[in-house]
Design an enzyme around this catalytic site. Structure first.
Site, PDB file in Angstrom:
ATOM      1  N   LYS A   1    -151.529  13.560 -53.716  1.00  0.00           N
ATOM      2  CA  LYS A   1    -150.432  14.292 -53.050  1.00  0.00           C
ATOM      3  C   LYS A   1    -150.337  15.705 -53.606  1.00  0.00           C
ATOM      4  CE  LYS A   1    -146.084  13.912 -54.557  1.00  0.00           C
ATOM      5  NZ  LYS A   1    -145.465  15.217 -54.849  1.00  0.00           N
ATOM      6  N   ASN A   2    -150.364  15.830 -54.944  1.00  0.00           N
ATOM      7  CA  ASN A   2    -150.132  17.132 -55.571  1.00  0.00           C
ATOM      8  C   ASN A   2    -151.328  18.061 -55.488  1.00  0.00           C
ATOM      9  OD1 ASN A   2    -147.587  16.320 -56.018  1.00  0.00           O
ATOM     10  ND2 ASN A   2    -147.858  15.863 -58.187  1.00  0.00           N
TER      11      ASN A   2
ATOM     12  N   ARG B   1    -140.114  20.258 -50.927  1.00  0.00           N
ATOM     13  CA  ARG B   1    -140.091  21.231 -52.025  1.00  0.00           C
ATOM     14  C   ARG B   1    -141.434  21.929 -52.211  1.00  0.00           C
ATOM     15  NH1 ARG B   1    -137.849  23.013 -56.081  1.00  0.00           N
ATOM     16  NH2 ARG B   1    -139.741  23.819 -56.991  1.00  0.00           N
TER      17      ARG B   1
ATOM     18  N   ASP C   1    -133.938  19.385 -57.537  1.00  0.00           N
ATOM     19  CA  ASP C   1    -133.864  18.008 -57.052  1.00  0.00           C
ATOM     20  C   ASP C   1    -133.470  17.087 -58.193  1.00  0.00           C
ATOM     21  OD1 ASP C   1    -137.499  17.578 -56.971  1.00  0.00           O
ATOM     22  OD2 ASP C   1    -136.072  17.801 -58.600  1.00  0.00           O
TER      23      ASP C   1
ATOM     24  N   ASP D   1    -144.990  12.973 -64.604  1.00  0.00           N
ATOM     25  CA  ASP D   1    -144.867  12.096 -63.439  1.00  0.00           C
ATOM     26  C   ASP D   1    -145.072  10.634 -63.798  1.00  0.00           C
ATOM     27  OD1 ASP D   1    -146.387  14.463 -61.099  1.00  0.00           O
ATOM     28  OD2 ASP D   1    -144.417  14.359 -62.022  1.00  0.00           O
TER      29      ASP D   1
HETATM   30  C1  EPZ Z   1    -145.719  20.060 -59.826  1.00  0.00           C
HETATM   31  O1  EPZ Z   1    -144.388  20.551 -59.659  1.00  0.00           O
HETATM   32  C2  EPZ Z   1    -145.742  18.664 -59.186  1.00  0.00           C
HETATM   33  N1  EPZ Z   1    -145.369  18.759 -57.810  1.00  0.00           N
HETATM   34  C3  EPZ Z   1    -144.762  17.749 -59.916  1.00  0.00           C
HETATM   35  O2  EPZ Z   1    -144.898  16.430 -59.371  1.00  0.00           O
HETATM   36  C4  EPZ Z   1    -145.137  17.675 -61.378  1.00  0.00           C
HETATM   37  O3  EPZ Z   1    -144.174  16.926 -62.062  1.00  0.00           O
HETATM   38  C5  EPZ Z   1    -145.171  19.107 -61.977  1.00  0.00           C
HETATM   39  O4  EPZ Z   1    -146.058  19.942 -61.224  1.00  0.00           O
HETATM   40  C6  EPZ Z   1    -145.631  19.103 -63.420  1.00  0.00           C
HETATM   41  O5  EPZ Z   1    -146.855  18.496 -63.548  1.00  0.00           O
HETATM   42  C7  EPZ Z   1    -146.291  19.130 -56.904  1.00  0.00           C
HETATM   43  O6  EPZ Z   1    -147.424  19.449 -57.219  1.00  0.00           O
HETATM   44  C8  EPZ Z   1    -145.879  19.136 -55.472  1.00  0.00           C
HETATM   45  P1  EPZ Z   1    -144.064  23.239 -62.593  1.00  0.00           P
HETATM   46  P2  EPZ Z   1    -144.040  22.090 -59.940  1.00  0.00           P
HETATM   47  O7  EPZ Z   1    -143.956  24.534 -61.896  1.00  0.00           O
HETATM   48  O8  EPZ Z   1    -145.174  22.935 -59.546  1.00  0.00           O
HETATM   49  C9  EPZ Z   1    -140.269  25.125 -64.855  1.00  0.00           C
HETATM   50  C10 EPZ Z   1    -144.215  14.427 -58.319  1.00  0.00           C
HETATM   51  O9  EPZ Z   1    -143.484  13.471 -58.642  1.00  0.00           O
HETATM   52  N2  EPZ Z   1    -140.495  26.343 -64.041  1.00  0.00           N
HETATM   53  O10 EPZ Z   1    -145.282  22.974 -63.402  1.00  0.00           O
HETATM   54  O11 EPZ Z   1    -142.706  22.365 -59.337  1.00  0.00           O
HETATM   55  C11 EPZ Z   1    -139.829  23.940 -63.999  1.00  0.00           C
HETATM   56  O12 EPZ Z   1    -138.462  23.970 -63.726  1.00  0.00           O
HETATM   57  C12 EPZ Z   1    -143.785  15.870 -58.651  1.00  0.00           C
HETATM   58  O13 EPZ Z   1    -145.265  14.291 -57.718  1.00  0.00           O
HETATM   59  C13 EPZ Z   1    -139.680  27.454 -64.260  1.00  0.00           C
HETATM   60  O14 EPZ Z   1    -138.790  27.431 -65.107  1.00  0.00           O
HETATM   61  O15 EPZ Z   1    -143.899  22.041 -61.535  1.00  0.00           O
HETATM   62  C14 EPZ Z   1    -140.255  22.762 -64.870  1.00  0.00           C
HETATM   63  O16 EPZ Z   1    -139.261  22.512 -65.814  1.00  0.00           O
HETATM   64  C15 EPZ Z   1    -142.483  15.932 -59.372  1.00  0.00           C
HETATM   65  N3  EPZ Z   1    -139.886  28.559 -63.516  1.00  0.00           N
HETATM   66  C16 EPZ Z   1    -141.528  23.282 -65.517  1.00  0.00           C
HETATM   67  O17 EPZ Z   1    -141.500  24.706 -65.418  1.00  0.00           O
HETATM   68  C17 EPZ Z   1    -140.882  28.637 -62.555  1.00  0.00           C
HETATM   69  O18 EPZ Z   1    -141.024  29.667 -61.889  1.00  0.00           O
HETATM   70  C18 EPZ Z   1    -142.812  22.760 -64.853  1.00  0.00           C
HETATM   71  O19 EPZ Z   1    -142.745  23.045 -63.481  1.00  0.00           O
HETATM   72  C19 EPZ Z   1    -141.693  27.495 -62.346  1.00  0.00           C
HETATM   73  C20 EPZ Z   1    -141.492  26.356 -63.101  1.00  0.00           C
END
Ligand code: EPZ
Length: 422
Positions: free
Chosen positions: A23-24, A93, A117, A305
């Site tokens: 999915k990701n 999202r 979320d 995850d």
């Molecule tokens: C991706 O989310 C995945 N989703 C998530 O999977 C996964 O948990 C996550 O990466 C981490 O591996 C998809 O790929 C669709 P991040 P993403 O940007 O890209 C903070 C699932 O269950 N952050 O790596 O949104 C953020 O808040 C989902 O399949 C900022 O602060 O994750 C988080 O605490 C859930 N500012 C951390 O970084 C930003 O601009 C990691 O987020 C961006 C992120």
């Protein structure tokens, strides 16, 4: 009417399960198709709710999208629309990943903010900062991210945290920027490598895929391509935890076992026997798992995850486990539902302490997100009696044929449609 899963406890899972594309990864690959006029074909796609939702977002940008079984074809126009549809984006999202490709192709993008979320506030500051570094005026107003650029120029970009989403959006903008971009502290997830591979097939010039430093030499245009999506390591690892928790033996096909090396290592520490092959692995647990600690971190650390699966395993393990969540600030929210199932679990900030019990007890519980839902079903497999897991549309968003796969491994699980109980 609402759907829920009825989950009978007590079965030892056994047999083989085939895992399909991640999915990701597929959602970002679909967005990347925007980068080249013409038809891009993705194969080995998961049949999950999120794929048609992403197709709707791309259609709102002028693409023609055909989803047929595990094949998705996307025909991108010569001039995509720069404004993504509010309703489609608010339902998914991950669709924020059209931001980079739109800025690259249209030099302008208007994308609704997906918002937070169940697992955290999920800001987009690193996405915006990265695009600014490439020369795009980027602001967040009226509930949208608006990015505008006369030109995109290569730049040196340091990420505060190896964010998956920010790495992907900046990468997809940089491939069509003038000059060289270096993304330092970039995410290293296998899904990022899959995206880099497809972009390179389209003609992009990228070095350092899979490392924390990505170097992108911009090109003037890209070509459509055909790409096979990598196997879903999170789904594969979920089945590994299910085998260990139910003291069964399961062979998972379609996933590169190296993408979950740390998971298999943790399950061995819990007492499991593991065997691996090129794109499959087997997990067998003979007896009650031993308690182990888990710390979630960006790849190659233990995936956030899989944190709900770690909590579920710890709930039935012999001993006390500490689970530390370092990626999402609110991802322990589902622990209350685990307690409903008889788990002895407490959380304090980033830490959860779980004292294993020999048997959980069945109850009605509610899934708050994809992974929490899967964790609750796994716990239900180890409970006395039959549990009901509600709000299962979350699970359907990330796990293709979840019930069918569990039943094929001997679990007593069924999908039931009734009046909602709350
Ligand atoms: C991706 O989310 C995945 N989703 C998530 O999977 C996964 O948990 C996550 O990466 C981490 O591996 C998809 O790929 C669709 P991040 P993403 O940007 O890209 C903070 C699932 O269950 N952050 O790596 O949104 C953020 O808040 C989902 O399949 C900022 O602060 O994750 C988080 O605490 C859930 N500012 C951390 O970084 C930003 O601009 C990691 O987020 C961006 C992120």
């Amino acid at each position: 009417m609402a759907e829920h899963f009825r989950v009978g406890g007590g079965a030892r899972l056994a047999g083989e399960v085939q895992v399909v594309g991640a999915k990701n990864s597929v959602l970002k690959l679909m967005a990347a198709a925007l980068l080249a006029e013409g038809t891009t074909t993705l194969t080995n796609c998961p049949e999950i709710l999120d794929v048609p939702l992403m197709a709707d977002v791309l259609r709102s940008l002028g693409c023609t999208v055909c989803v047929e079984g595990s094949t998705v074809t996307i025909t991108a126009p010569s001039q995509p629309c720069e404004r993504a549809d509010y309703r489609s984006v608010s339902r998914l999202r991950a669709s924020v990943c059209v931001l980079g490709p739109l800025v690259a192709r249209c030099r302008r993008a208007v994308v609704p903010l997906p918002g937070g979320d169940a697992i955290g506030s999920r800001p987009l500051d690193m996405h915006a900062n990265g695009l600014r570094k490439l020369g795009a005026r980027t602001e967040i107003n009226h509930g949208r991210v608006v990015a505008d650029a006369e030109d995109l120029r290569g730049a040196q970009i340091w990420l505060d945290f190896p964010s998956v989403g920010a790495t992907e959006n900046i990468l997809m903008a940089a491939v069509l920027a003038e000059g060289t971009t270096v993304i330092d502290n970039a995410a290293r997830e296998p899904e990022i490598v899959d995206l880099c591979t497809m972009l390179q097939q389209m003609g992009a010039k990228i070095e350092g895929s899979g490392s924390s430093t990505l170097t992108v030499h911009g090109v003037s245009s890209l070509q459509p391509t055909e790409h096979r999506v990598i196997g879903d390591r999170i789904v594969g690892a979920t089945w590994a935890f299910a085998a260990a928790m139910t003291q069964g033996e399961v062979t998972v096909r379609g996933v590169n076992p190296h993408h979950i090396d740390l998971v298999l290592d943790k399950l061995r520490a819990a007492g499991a026997d593991t065997r691996t092959d090129t794109d499959s692995f087997t997990v067998a647990m003979d007896g009650r798992p031993a308690a182990v600690d888990f710390v979630t971190l960006p790849y190659p650390g233990f995936a956030t995850d899989l944190q709900p699966m770690a909590i579920a395993l710890s709930a039935v393990a012999d001993g006390t486990s500490m689970i530390t969540e370092n990626v999402f600030e609110a991802r322990f929210r589902f622990v209350d539902e685990m307690v409903r199932l008889g788990a002895d679990a407490r959380t304090d900030g980033h830490h959860a302490v779980v004292r294993g019990v020999s048997r959980l007890s069945s109850a009605p519980v509610w899934a708050s997100d994809i992974r929490a839902g899967a964790g609750l079903v796994l716990a239900g497999l180890c409970a006395e009696g039959t549990s009901e897991v509600w709000d299962v549309e979350h699970i359907d968003r990330g796990y293709p044929r979840f019930v069918e796969n569990l039943r094929a491994m001997g679990a007593e699980v069924s999908r039931v449609t009734t009046d909602p109980v709350r």
